[in-house]
Write a protein that holds these residues in place. Sequence first.
Motif, short mmCIF file in Angstrom:
data_model
loop_
_atom_site.label_atom_id
_atom_site.label_comp_id
_atom_site.label_asym_id
_atom_site.label_seq_id
_atom_site.Cartn_x
_atom_site.Cartn_y
_atom_site.Cartn_z
N ASN A 47 44.05 -13.79 33.55
CA ASN A 47 43.03 -12.72 34.00
C ASN A 47 42.95 -11.47 32.91
O ASN A 47 41.80 -11.26 32.80
N SER A 48 44.13 -11.07 32.42
CA SER A 48 43.98 -10.17 31.41
C SER A 48 44.59 -10.64 30.13
O SER A 48 45.42 -11.32 30.24
N PRO A 49 43.94 -10.15 29.04
CA PRO A 49 44.43 -10.75 27.73
C PRO A 49 46.12 -10.27 27.39
O PRO A 49 46.23 -9.04 27.80
N LEU A 50 46.73 -11.26 26.96
CA LEU A 50 48.15 -10.94 26.45
C LEU A 50 48.07 -10.19 25.16
O LEU A 50 47.25 -10.44 24.33
N PRO A 51 49.15 -9.70 24.72
CA PRO A 51 49.24 -8.91 23.28
C PRO A 51 49.32 -10.09 22.38
O PRO A 51 49.68 -11.37 22.80
N CYS A 52 49.17 -9.80 21.08
CA CYS A 52 49.16 -10.75 20.10
C CYS A 52 50.54 -11.48 19.80
O CYS A 52 50.67 -12.64 19.59
N ALA A 53 51.64 -10.50 20.02
CA ALA A 53 52.97 -10.89 20.13
C ALA A 53 53.69 -10.07 20.79
O ALA A 53 53.27 -8.68 20.93
N MET A 54 54.90 -10.28 21.36
CA MET A 54 55.94 -9.41 22.02
C MET A 54 56.53 -8.44 21.19
O MET A 54 57.01 -7.61 21.52
N GLY A 55 56.83 -9.10 19.90
CA GLY A 55 57.60 -8.30 18.84
C GLY A 55 56.99 -8.58 17.54
O GLY A 55 56.55 -9.82 17.17
N VAL A 56 57.38 -7.52 16.62
CA VAL A 56 56.80 -7.81 15.16
C VAL A 56 58.04 -7.52 14.33
O VAL A 56 58.89 -6.83 15.05
N TYR A 57 58.11 -7.78 13.22
CA TYR A 57 59.15 -7.59 12.16
C TYR A 57 58.70 -7.05 11.13
O TYR A 57 57.41 -7.18 10.45
N LEU A 58 59.40 -5.95 10.29
CA LEU A 58 59.02 -5.32 9.26
C LEU A 58 60.01 -5.88 8.07
O LEU A 58 61.29 -5.76 8.67
N ARG A 59 59.66 -6.25 7.06
CA ARG A 59 60.43 -6.69 6.08
C ARG A 59 61.04 -5.76 5.28
O ARG A 59 60.58 -5.01 4.79
N THR A 60 62.49 -5.71 5.05
CA THR A 60 62.94 -4.57 4.43
C THR A 60 63.71 -5.22 3.01
O THR A 60 63.67 -3.99 2.31
N ASP A 61 64.03 -6.29 2.89
CA ASP A 61 64.17 -6.88 1.65
C ASP A 61 63.95 -8.21 1.59
O ASP A 61 63.52 -8.78 2.57
N ASP A 62 64.41 -9.04 0.67
CA ASP A 62 64.16 -10.52 0.66
C ASP A 62 64.33 -11.27 1.92
O ASP A 62 63.63 -12.22 2.27
N ASP A 63 65.56 -11.09 2.50
CA ASP A 63 66.20 -11.83 3.51
C ASP A 63 66.48 -11.15 4.59
O ASP A 63 67.11 -11.49 5.88
N ARG A 64 66.07 -9.87 5.03
CA ARG A 64 66.15 -8.90 5.99
C ARG A 64 64.83 -8.43 6.71
O ARG A 64 64.00 -7.92 5.92
N VAL A 65 64.69 -8.62 8.17
CA VAL A 65 63.76 -7.98 8.76
C VAL A 65 64.28 -7.05 9.75
O VAL A 65 65.39 -7.16 10.26
N VAL A 66 63.52 -6.13 10.32
CA VAL A 66 63.84 -5.23 11.49
C VAL A 66 62.86 -5.22 12.40
O VAL A 66 61.71 -5.56 12.20
N ALA A 67 63.35 -5.49 13.90
CA ALA A 67 62.53 -5.84 14.93
C ALA A 67 62.02 -4.57 15.38
O ALA A 67 62.66 -3.64 15.75
N TYR A 68 60.94 -4.75 16.01
CA TYR A 68 60.18 -3.87 16.82
C TYR A 68 59.57 -4.49 18.14
O TYR A 68 58.97 -5.46 17.86
N THR A 69 59.68 -3.74 19.25
CA THR A 69 59.41 -4.63 20.56
C THR A 69 57.93 -3.78 21.15
O THR A 69 57.78 -2.56 20.80
N LEU A 70 57.34 -4.54 21.72
CA LEU A 70 56.04 -4.17 22.32
C LEU A 70 56.22 -2.83 23.21
O LEU A 70 57.41 -2.99 24.16
N SER A 71 55.57 -1.86 23.30
CA SER A 71 55.65 -0.62 23.88
C SER A 71 54.65 -0.74 25.27
O SER A 71 53.54 -1.02 25.04
N GLY A 72 55.11 -0.67 26.31
CA GLY A 72 54.22 -0.67 27.59
C GLY A 72 53.92 -2.11 27.89
O GLY A 72 54.44 -3.19 27.41
N GLY A 73 52.92 -2.54 28.77
CA GLY A 73 52.76 -3.90 29.40
C GLY A 73 51.38 -4.38 28.80
O GLY A 73 50.82 -3.53 27.94
N PRO A 74 51.11 -5.55 29.18
CA PRO A 74 49.84 -6.01 28.68
C PRO A 74 48.74 -5.43 29.17
O PRO A 74 47.88 -5.00 28.94
#
Length: 145
Positions: free
Chosen positions: A118-145
Amino acid sequence: MSERTIARSASDRSRGFPARRLVIGVLSALLAVFLVGAAIFAVWCRASFHVWPWSSSLPDRVTYCGRTYLGPGDPVTWTEAEAFENGAIRKVGHYGFGALGWSIYANPLSEQARTRGNSPLPCAMGVYLRTDDDRVVAYTLSGGP
């Protein structure tokens, strides 16, 4: 010393003085413009990307696909992030200003999966920022759809 010698040495000194004063004034004005520009740029980066441009820290929130993601979480390896997402994560955007920014990675939902309910979902529930070659840091969705 004669009057003529004194008058000549005084006139020699006065010829160089206005030019030196002009150069110092121009350099001072340029320095002031540079400092004001740098301050405006720093405040703009802080307001837009939630981090100071000289800071080595990560932003406390990231905007992607019209949604806000909160973080940063603990750094994880690329393999751990893919295992958590049950699939390959790929680059989906950039956050920050030019080289001062980070690449955003996610495992986004397809457009069909997002608009199925009924209502569109977010593109992704979590995203990552790349900090170096093999490391990422997670960010989680704020709020609901």
